[in-house]
Design an enzyme around this catalytic site. Sequence first.
Site, PDB file in Angstrom:
ATOM      1  N   ASP A 196       0.872  -1.184   0.000  1.00 40.48           N
ATOM      2  CA  ASP A 196       0.000   0.000   0.000  1.00 40.48           C
ATOM      3  C   ASP A 196       0.905   1.229   0.000  1.00 40.48           C
ATOM      4  O   ASP A 196       1.035   1.905   1.003  1.00 40.48           O
ATOM      5  CB  ASP A 196      -0.932  -0.003   1.214  1.00 40.48           C
ATOM      6  CG  ASP A 196      -0.184  -0.128   2.536  1.00 40.48           C
ATOM      7  OD1 ASP A 196       0.998  -0.527   2.525  1.00 40.48           O
ATOM      8  OD2 ASP A 196      -0.770   0.180   3.592  1.00 40.48           O
TER       9      ASP A 196
ATOM     10  N   ASP B  93       6.805   1.889   2.437  1.00 44.34           N
ATOM     11  CA  ASP B  93       6.652   0.896   1.366  1.00 44.34           C
ATOM     12  C   ASP B  93       7.554   1.244   0.182  1.00 44.34           C
ATOM     13  O   ASP B  93       8.153   0.354  -0.432  1.00 44.34           O
ATOM     14  CB  ASP B  93       5.211   0.863   0.856  1.00 44.34           C
ATOM     15  CG  ASP B  93       4.195   0.514   1.916  1.00 44.34           C
ATOM     16  OD1 ASP B  93       3.633  -0.585   1.858  1.00 44.34           O
ATOM     17  OD2 ASP B  93       3.949   1.365   2.796  1.00 44.34           O
TER      18      ASP B  93
END
Length: 349
Positions: free
Chosen positions: A50, A55
Amino acid sequence: MIDRRSFLAGSAAAGALALAARRARAAEPGVSDTTLPRLLDTRRVIIDTDPGNDDAIAILMALSAPSLSVEAITVAPGNIGYAQEVRNALYMVDLAGFSGRIPVHAGMTRPILGRSYASASFIHGPSGLGQFVVPPVKQQPDPEHAVTAICRIVRRYPNQVVILALGGLTNVAMALLMDPGIARLVKGIQFVANANNAVPSFNAMVDPEAADIVFRSGAPITFGLGGPDSSILTPADFKTVRAMDTARSRFFMQSNALRLSFEMSARNAKGSVNGDPLATAMIIDPAIATGFKAVCARVELEGEYTRGTILYGENRYNMQPTPPPNANLCVAADNARFKALVFRTLAQA
């Protein structure tokens, strides 16, 4: 009258019981004596993500690791608006120099039950990447749904693929529901969450039902963020990154400044906490993870404040035998070795 043989036998039995009692007291309640296999020698990964700022760095690390083949990036519900997550994933592939070569699959856009959850824009910024403005890229999302892609890839490479689960587990859970057999075929699932916290880990809170499905699936699972300082990047580390002056380091500074300030001001941390990069680092270099507990992890599905909490050790009060473990909980990691890997990734031109 007790004869000598009976006395010695009774003494031996009492000694054995005392030793067993001492061992029982010494063992940590809820932690199994049966160790679980480590995720070693990983060559193929699916990044289910996500894309917020942590990330993004994890994706860069995985794509830059010579030992890894990233088979696909699948986008999961999580940090920010779903469409922006897809755009961020496509941009990270471009920044890493793999545009058009690593497919990005859109998938489940909301949790299994469709329940809302809090946005994490407070730490990721509105676009997920802090102050960075995400430019358009040529690559478009692959038409194959993320859930279908996960099942296909795991079956194509049985016992070779690790799912690097950096966000909510909705895609992974739906793949296990659609094709339960992949639980025996996946090499492992590396999930970014912790257990027995005062509050639920964000990725489990996003979709607790999905997390429950995954933990009950029988698939090999590793989760946990090491110790409190295992994934910390301090202000001094940010200065080191700034001095690199590469496209990647400049991206890091713009996308992670908010994370650093929030972690230090709101959470009283020594720097920014980087669970997704740490989980990725443990796949690239398993020596970074230095301590594990084999636990029977369960996901709380009720409660106003505890829904999504991952727990283990319910037998510490009822004194029942420890249930068979279903997950490896990482409780210690080498911060210096982790930082060195992050620095090598960001220093690349």
